[in-house]
Scaffold this motif. Structure first.
Motif: not given
Length: 565
Positions: A394-405
């Motif tokens: 599994s991968n942690k879902r990104m809330a904001d990929p551009s900020k890595g959150l």
């Protein structure tokens, strides 16, 4: 021969992982000559190498090769499900004892005070005490008393599903790491939390004031903290790590010096607690290291102790039963006046002699969940190094990929999605995948297993529906995540499916045969029993040798220091 755990087996964890920038002599990079830990040249950091100590409750298990299934001398069930196979198990840590009722009550207490209005969360965390209820047996007192009465507080928790055990492991990881950070001043101390009100914030809720937090109080989570999403006022402690980066801003340190949260590179936080793999559990139960000299195993084992019997041969305990199990039909305790194993149901988790790794009750008392998914022929297929069946990446879902959150659920935990590839995605692929995640998830859920994609051509449709003898529809996906399975007969012609999880070790209600570490059974991950509990494990990072004293070694040479002319 019992192997003793000594303090010299580990290098003590440094109070500060970063070498002081005030030092006159800085260590330099072996490849560029740039000095480390010097804020004047960009703040490149080399962290102190450590061999971290185990987390609370764990003991070290030095790994090695062994014959998985080798201790079994018969197959009374004719399952043919654990044929001998030589494998290697890396060194790891394992709980000294089974998880007890008191341990689980701690978990329930935290849940109640942290989410007092969430009855569903608390209810889902409760063990099923109805596992004691039998139609032709008066076990009703255990239904009401076994979990909560103080007389049973040191007894192993039962009625816990595989899923509940997994949730406990995550909770234990977060509470352990949070306690380390608060006790060492890297986060606000317990007594100062929430301004010292409400019992000092015993629930451990903090405000995610930075890194995409919504400002609401949320429990500490290791992944969210390490991703920089738990910091700022109300979170930062008085003894934060110094930040040598030239981009660092003035902080709360002495004189406004820049500080930062702890990183994984500091070696301060513990690796996550988890269920042991089946191979790890079997290896740890046998504890053949106690019978090993100069890489030779002097004597094999059938149980976690030496010998073929189940009674002690030592003079002080001669004749006593060595584990808590059912000696025969209708004999769970022995004769009144001289009970054979001093127990009728379970026994306290530190009962009986530990094995040569120092682990208690690796045979009897309760069976124990392991992490593996059950298949009868696992031994024919798994790798010979660190064998394990059940990886669901599994991968942690990104809330904001551009900020890595990371995206968080309502409990402050990272949301995880099935991994789509076994490689690191290109950044453009990551952004595209995160942007399409919701749509693709909904489409996948709504699409029948054998449906033809609406946007696919005939060739793609034929490739997708081309089935092999295994019944799996083919899709060229690196990891197999997109492959579908014909579910028409899956789980109907057999009780074995992807929800079937392995448990091992024998229990208070099992015959001696099941005390053999090689035996294995399975149960659905949502089922529970009065005979099944669990213990946790933890990955050991770094060098595998735990007991180096008195053994020959090759010296590790230090790199030559580079001096600029």
């Amino acid at each position: 021969m019992k192997i003793l755990f000594t303090k010299t087996a580990f290098v003590l964890l440094a109070v500060s992982a970063v070498v002081s920038s005030c030092s006159k002599q800085h260590e330099t990079s072996q490849k560029t000559g740039i000095a480390y830990n010097d804020k004047t040249n960009g703040g490149y950091v080399r962290f102190r190498q450590t061999h971290p100590s185990p987390g609370p409750g764990l003991v070290p298990i030095e790994g090695g090769t062994f014959v998985m299934g080798g201790s079994a001398d018969q197959d009374v069930a004719y399952d043919y499900n654990n044929v001998r196979r030589r494998v290697t198990v890396p060194s790891f840590y394992m709980d000294e004892t089974e998880v007890s009722n008191q341990d689980w009550l701690d978990y329930l207490h935290w849940t109640a005070i942290t989410f007092p209005n969430d009855r569903e969360l608390y209810y889902d965390a409760l063990p099923d005490t109805l596992v004691w209820r039998k139609p032709l047996s008066y076990n009703e007192p255990y239904v009401d008393n076994y979990l909560r009465h103080p007389a049973f507080q040191d007894y192993p928790v039962v009625g816990v599903t595989w899923d509940q055990a997994q949730d406990y492991c995550q909770w234990r990881t977060d509470r352990t790491n949070e306690n380390i950070l608060r006790e060492t001043g890297r986060m606000v101390a317990w007594k100062d939390l929430n301004g010292g009100k409400n019992g000092g914030g015993a629930a451990g809720t903090t405000t995610a004031a930075a890194g995409g937090g919504n400002g609401a109080a949320q429990p500490f989570n290791t992944d969210i903290y390490l991703n920089g999403q738990m910091k700022g006022p109300g979170v930062d402690g008085k003894k934060m790590m110094p930040d040598l980066s030239p981009n660092a801003q003035a902080g709360t340190g002495k004189g406004g010096k820049p500080v930062r949260p702890v990183r994984m590179e500091d070696g301060i936080l513990k690796q996550g607690y988890r269920l042991p793999s089946e191979a790890e559990w079997e290896y740890a139960a046998l504890a053949l290291a106690g019978n090993t000299q100069f890489e030779n195993i002097d004597d094999g084992k059938m149980y976690p102790w030496n010998g073929l019997g189940v009674r002690s041969a030592k003079s002080k305990t001669r004749g006593l039963i060595l584990a808590n199990f059912k000696r025969g039909a209708g004999d769970n305790a022995g004769v009144g006046g001289y009970l054979n194993d001093k127990a009728d149901i379970t026994a306290p988790v530190r009962s009986y002699a530990p094995n040569d790794f120092g682990l208690y009750n690796m045979a009897g008392n309760v069976n124990e969940w392991v992490a593996d998914t059950y298949r009868q022929t696992s031994f024919e297929e798994f790798d010979d190094f660190n064998p394990f069946r059940g990886n669901e990446y599994s991968n942690k879902r990104m809330a904001d990929p551009s900020k890595g959150l990371y995206a968080k659920d309502k409990y402050g935990r990272p949301i995880k999605d099935p991994a789509k590839a076994n490689r690191k995605l290109k950044y453009s692929e990551l952004l595209a995948q995160q942007g399409q995640r919701a749509d693709s998830t909904n489409a996948t859920a709504a699409t029948p297993a054998n449906a033809v994609p609406a946007n696919g051509n005939a060739a793609n449709a034929n490739a997708l529906l081309a089935t092999k003898n295994s019944g799996k529809a083919f899709n060229p996906d690196l990891r197999g995540e997109k492959d579908t399975v014909n579910l028409a007969l899956y789980g109907n012609t057999t009780l074995v499916n992807n929800r079937s999880k392995v448990y091992k070790g024998g229990s208070w209600n099992d015959m001696a045969y099941w005390l053999n570490p090689a035996t294995r059974r399975f149960m659905d991950q949502d089922e529970s029993s009065a005979e099944v509990g669990f213990r946790c494990a933890m990955t050991l990072v770094g060098a595998p040798e735990i007991y180096p004293n008195g053994k020959p070694h090759y010296g590790v040479k230090k790199a030559k220091a580079f001096k600029s002319k």
